[in-house]
Design a protein around this motif. Structure first.
Motif, PDB file in Angstrom:
ATOM      1  N   LEU A 127       8.330   3.497 -10.270  1.00  0.00           N
ATOM      2  CA  LEU A 127       7.369   3.871  -9.619  1.00  0.00           C
ATOM      3  C   LEU A 127       6.324   3.113  -9.860  1.00  0.00           C
ATOM      4  CD1 LEU A 127       6.616   6.906  -7.745  1.00  0.00           C
ATOM      5  CD2 LEU A 127       4.487   6.167  -8.435  1.00  0.00           C
ATOM      6  N   LEU A 128       5.364   2.137  -8.492  1.00  0.00           N
ATOM      7  CA  LEU A 128       4.396   1.854  -8.936  1.00  0.00           C
ATOM      8  C   LEU A 128       3.077   2.236  -8.275  1.00  0.00           C
ATOM      9  CD1 LEU A 128       6.653  -0.939  -8.961  1.00  0.00           C
ATOM     10  CD2 LEU A 128       4.822  -1.638 -10.534  1.00  0.00           C
ATOM     11  N   TRP A 129       1.752   2.603  -8.941  1.00  0.00           N
ATOM     12  CA  TRP A 129       0.747   2.461  -7.846  1.00  0.00           C
ATOM     13  C   TRP A 129      -0.282   1.812  -7.689  1.00  0.00           C
ATOM     14  CZ3 TRP A 129      -0.509   7.133  -4.706  1.00  0.00           C
ATOM     15  CH2 TRP A 129      -0.059   8.078  -5.263  1.00  0.00           C
ATOM     16  N   TYR A 130      -0.932   0.714  -6.424  1.00  0.00           N
ATOM     17  CA  TYR A 130      -1.702  -0.272  -6.449  1.00  0.00           C
ATOM     18  C   TYR A 130      -3.119   0.140  -5.452  1.00  0.00           C
ATOM     19  CZ  TYR A 130       2.684  -3.086  -6.819  1.00  0.00           C
ATOM     20  OH  TYR A 130       3.979  -4.393  -7.593  1.00  0.00           O
ATOM     21  N   LYS A 131      -3.604  -0.258  -5.767  1.00  0.00           N
ATOM     22  CA  LYS A 131      -5.342  -0.417  -4.573  1.00  0.00           C
ATOM     23  C   LYS A 131      -5.361  -1.581  -3.847  1.00  0.00           C
ATOM     24  CE  LYS A 131     -10.431   0.967  -5.692  1.00  0.00           C
ATOM     25  NZ  LYS A 131     -11.050   0.350  -7.031  1.00  0.00           N
ATOM     26  N   GLU A 181      -7.907  -3.244  -1.670  1.00  0.00           N
ATOM     27  CA  GLU A 181      -9.360  -2.757  -1.069  1.00  0.00           C
ATOM     28  C   GLU A 181      -9.094  -3.817   0.160  1.00  0.00           C
ATOM     29  OE1 GLU A 181     -12.832  -2.590  -4.689  1.00  0.00           O
ATOM     30  OE2 GLU A 181     -11.020  -3.470  -5.545  1.00  0.00           O
ATOM     31  N   LYS A 182      -9.558  -4.898   0.262  1.00  0.00           N
ATOM     32  CA  LYS A 182      -9.924  -5.685   1.641  1.00  0.00           C
ATOM     33  C   LYS A 182      -8.491  -6.241   2.002  1.00  0.00           C
ATOM     34  CE  LYS A 182     -14.090  -6.973   0.569  1.00  0.00           C
ATOM     35  NZ  LYS A 182     -15.703  -8.084   0.062  1.00  0.00           N
ATOM     36  N   LYS A 183      -7.663  -6.570   0.809  1.00  0.00           N
ATOM     37  CA  LYS A 183      -6.451  -7.615   1.303  1.00  0.00           C
ATOM     38  C   LYS A 183      -5.342  -7.082   0.643  1.00  0.00           C
ATOM     39  CE  LYS A 183      -7.944 -10.615   4.598  1.00  0.00           C
ATOM     40  NZ  LYS A 183      -8.286 -12.641   4.985  1.00  0.00           N
ATOM     41  N   ALA A 184      -5.312  -7.693  -0.808  1.00  0.00           N
ATOM     42  CA  ALA A 184      -4.608  -8.542  -1.523  1.00  0.00           C
ATOM     43  C   ALA A 184      -4.560  -6.304  -2.477  1.00  0.00           C
ATOM     44  CB  ALA A 184      -5.423  -8.876  -2.934  1.00  0.00           C
ATOM     45  N   PRO A 185      -3.485  -6.126  -2.557  1.00  0.00           N
ATOM     46  CA  PRO A 185      -2.725  -4.871  -3.148  1.00  0.00           C
ATOM     47  C   PRO A 185      -3.210  -5.232  -5.424  1.00  0.00           C
ATOM     48  CG  PRO A 185      -0.959  -4.740  -1.737  1.00  0.00           C
ATOM     49  CD  PRO A 185      -2.376  -6.116  -1.794  1.00  0.00           C
ATOM     50  N   THR A 186      -3.477  -4.412  -5.751  1.00  0.00           N
ATOM     51  CA  THR A 186      -3.841  -4.695  -6.543  1.00  0.00           C
ATOM     52  C   THR A 186      -3.521  -3.520  -7.999  1.00  0.00           C
ATOM     53  OG1 THR A 186      -6.153  -3.878  -7.400  1.00  0.00           O
ATOM     54  CG2 THR A 186      -5.800  -6.322  -7.039  1.00  0.00           C
ATOM     55  N   PHE A 187      -2.281  -3.471  -8.763  1.00  0.00           N
ATOM     56  CA  PHE A 187      -1.861  -3.081  -9.668  1.00  0.00           C
ATOM     57  C   PHE A 187      -2.403  -1.721 -10.229  1.00  0.00           C
ATOM     58  CE2 PHE A 187       2.005  -1.869 -11.863  1.00  0.00           C
ATOM     59  CZ  PHE A 187       1.499  -1.818 -13.677  1.00  0.00           C
ATOM     60  N   LEU A 188      -2.019  -0.783 -10.526  1.00  0.00           N
ATOM     61  CA  LEU A 188      -3.086   0.235 -11.152  1.00  0.00           C
ATOM     62  C   LEU A 188      -1.618   0.868 -12.350  1.00  0.00           C
ATOM     63  CD1 LEU A 188      -4.265   2.300  -8.208  1.00  0.00           C
ATOM     64  CD2 LEU A 188      -5.575   0.794 -10.147  1.00  0.00           C
ATOM     65  N   PHE A 189      -0.710   1.229 -11.549  1.00  0.00           N
ATOM     66  CA  PHE A 189       0.107   1.693 -12.974  1.00  0.00           C
ATOM     67  C   PHE A 189       2.002   1.807 -12.905  1.00  0.00           C
ATOM     68  CE2 PHE A 189      -2.933   4.369 -14.894  1.00  0.00           C
ATOM     69  CZ  PHE A 189      -3.617   5.079 -14.527  1.00  0.00           C
ATOM     70  N   MET A 190       2.732   1.634 -13.218  1.00  0.00           N
ATOM     71  CA  MET A 190       3.984   1.641 -13.399  1.00  0.00           C
ATOM     72  C   MET A 190       3.980   2.850 -14.043  1.00  0.00           C
ATOM     73  SD  MET A 190       6.850  -1.245 -14.378  1.00  0.00           S
ATOM     74  CE  MET A 190       6.742  -1.400 -15.692  1.00  0.00           C
ATOM     75  N   LEU A 191       5.027   3.812 -13.376  1.00  0.00           N
ATOM     76  CA  LEU A 191       5.952   4.878 -14.491  1.00  0.00           C
ATOM     77  C   LEU A 191       7.649   4.840 -13.920  1.00  0.00           C
ATOM     78  CD1 LEU A 191       3.300   7.282 -11.978  1.00  0.00           C
ATOM     79  CD2 LEU A 191       3.320   6.640 -14.372  1.00  0.00           C
ATOM     80  N   ALA A 237     -10.895   2.619  -0.890  1.00  0.00           N
ATOM     81  CA  ALA A 237      -9.282   1.811  -1.005  1.00  0.00           C
ATOM     82  C   ALA A 237      -8.834   2.674  -0.677  1.00  0.00           C
ATOM     83  CB  ALA A 237      -9.704   1.954  -2.440  1.00  0.00           C
ATOM     84  N   ILE A 238      -7.916   1.580  -0.221  1.00  0.00           N
ATOM     85  CA  ILE A 238      -6.481   2.033   0.380  1.00  0.00           C
ATOM     86  C   ILE A 238      -5.224   2.248  -0.870  1.00  0.00           C
ATOM     87  CG2 ILE A 238      -4.477   2.141   1.990  1.00  0.00           C
ATOM     88  CD1 ILE A 238      -5.798   0.859   3.832  1.00  0.00           C
ATOM     89  N   TYR A 239      -4.493   3.136  -1.179  1.00  0.00           N
ATOM     90  CA  TYR A 239      -4.040   3.777  -2.868  1.00  0.00           C
ATOM     91  C   TYR A 239      -2.745   3.523  -2.087  1.00  0.00           C
ATOM     92  CZ  TYR A 239      -8.404   4.328  -5.158  1.00  0.00           C
ATOM     93  OH  TYR A 239      -9.143   4.081  -6.010  1.00  0.00           O
ATOM     94  N   LEU A 240      -1.710   2.827  -2.496  1.00  0.00           N
ATOM     95  CA  LEU A 240      -0.293   2.544  -2.271  1.00  0.00           C
ATOM     96  C   LEU A 240       0.481   3.017  -3.151  1.00  0.00           C
ATOM     97  CD1 LEU A 240      -0.987  -1.162  -0.177  1.00  0.00           C
ATOM     98  CD2 LEU A 240      -0.491   0.877   1.009  1.00  0.00           C
ATOM     99  N   CYS A 241       1.713   3.718  -2.618  1.00  0.00           N
ATOM    100  CA  CYS A 241       2.366   3.743  -3.967  1.00  0.00           C
ATOM    101  C   CYS A 241       4.000   2.851  -3.459  1.00  0.00           C
ATOM    102  CB  CYS A 241       3.334   5.187  -3.864  1.00  0.00           C
ATOM    103  SG  CYS A 241       4.512   6.394  -4.681  1.00  0.00           S
ATOM    104  N   ALA A 242       4.360   2.923  -4.379  1.00  0.00           N
ATOM    105  CA  ALA A 242       6.038   2.179  -4.155  1.00  0.00           C
ATOM    106  C   ALA A 242       6.823   2.221  -5.164  1.00  0.00           C
ATOM    107  CB  ALA A 242       5.918   0.605  -3.934  1.00  0.00           C
ATOM    108  N   VAL A 243       8.287   2.350  -4.053  1.00  0.00           N
ATOM    109  CA  VAL A 243       9.297   2.586  -5.165  1.00  0.00           C
ATOM    110  C   VAL A 243      10.721   2.340  -5.022  1.00  0.00           C
ATOM    111  CG1 VAL A 243       8.369   4.596  -5.947  1.00  0.00           C
ATOM    112  CG2 VAL A 243      10.487   4.637  -3.725  1.00  0.00           C
ATOM    113  N   GLY A 244      11.745   1.835  -5.418  1.00  0.00           N
ATOM    114  CA  GLY A 244      13.050   1.420  -4.839  1.00  0.00           C
ATOM    115  C   GLY A 244      13.450   0.255  -5.478  1.00  0.00           C
ATOM    116  N   GLY A 245      14.577  -0.528  -4.857  1.00  0.00           N
ATOM    117  CA  GLY A 245      14.948  -1.882  -5.155  1.00  0.00           C
ATOM    118  C   GLY A 245      14.194  -2.941  -4.824  1.00  0.00           C
ATOM    119  N   LYS A 246      13.934  -2.499  -3.537  1.00  0.00           N
ATOM    120  CA  LYS A 246      13.054  -3.335  -2.078  1.00  0.00           C
ATOM    121  C   LYS A 246      11.523  -2.936  -1.879  1.00  0.00           C
ATOM    122  CE  LYS A 246      17.379  -3.517   0.615  1.00  0.00           C
ATOM    123  NZ  LYS A 246      17.792  -3.206   2.506  1.00  0.00           N
TER     124      LYS A 246
END
Lengths: 107, 115
Positions: A33-37, A39-49, A85-94
């Motif tokens: 599971l990854l968290w991204y921040k 702010e404008k366009k490009a999400p930037t990496f915060l954490f990988m769990l 900012a917008i905080y995004l969460c991402a998971v899974g193979g896709k």
């Protein structure tokens, strides 16, 4: 179909407040599971769990994963206007993303 | 070191036209993924390429296609544009094949407006 739900959708706080952002997921092939921040366009990496119960920390930000209950939280302490900012969460193979939490920090 | 670069940054097209978006990954990265982000939503996975082969495809119509070149740069093509294709198109690169096993490095995106 993989699914990621983030809550709340938006949040307005004042500088110095502590916030907790939530991410719940349903995926067929969990790797991380990854968290991204974003702010404008490009999400930037915060954490990988990848493992339950192990907190990741970076300055005022921290995050933890619960693989049994299928969720993660992102905490931000002593918020600053630059945390807006917008905080995004991402998971899974896709790399399935949630719709994000829009955080606004007022001075 | 250069990050992920995308071009063009902004473009305006009319319905029915075709568009090509370009992406150069970070040097050494062999995997490129494309995402569509509509205002108010998270990025939606379109394609992933690794070593010039398609390794994943999201739930997008056949009007969307992509390819990866020997230098690992990539193009996303969209035919017969619809109003609903208006979005920010993000390219992300990574070291390996797994899309969510590791960090994705995103470009600044191409903002497409379809009139």
């Amino acid at each position: 179909e993989d699914k990621v739900v983030q809550s709340p959708l938006s949040l307005v706080v004042h500088e110095g407040d502590t916030v907790t952002l939530n991410c719940s997921y349903e995926v067929t092939n969990f790797r991380s599971l990854l968290w991204y921040k974003q702010e404008k366009k490009a999400p930037t990496f915060l954490f990988m769990l990848t493992s339950s119960g192990i907190e990741k920390k970076s300055g005022r930000l921290s995050s933890i994963l619960d693989k049994k209950e299928l969720f993660s939280i992102l905490n931000i302490t002593a918020t600053q206007t630059g945390d807006s900012a917008i905080y995004l969460c991402a998971v899974g193979g896709k790399s399935t993303f949630g719709d994000g939490t829009t955080l606004t920090v007022k001075p | 070191d250069a990050g992920v670069t995308q071009s063009p940054t902004h473009l305006i097209k009319t319905r029915g036209q075709h568009v090509t978006l370009r992406c150069s990954p970070i040097s050494g990265h062999k995997s490129v993924s494309w995402y569509q982000q509509v205002l108010g939503q998270g990025p939606q996975f379109i394609f992933q390429y690794y070593e010039k082969e398609e390794r994943g495809r999201g739930n997008f119509p056949d009007r969307f296609s992509a390819r990866q070149f020997p230098n690992y740069s990539s193009e996303l093509n969209v035919n017969a544009l619809l109003l609903g294709d208006s979005a920010l198109y993000l390219c992300a690169s990574s070291w390996g094949q797994g899309r969510s096993t590791g960090e994705l490095f995103f470009g600044e995106g191409s903002r497409l407006t379809v009139l």
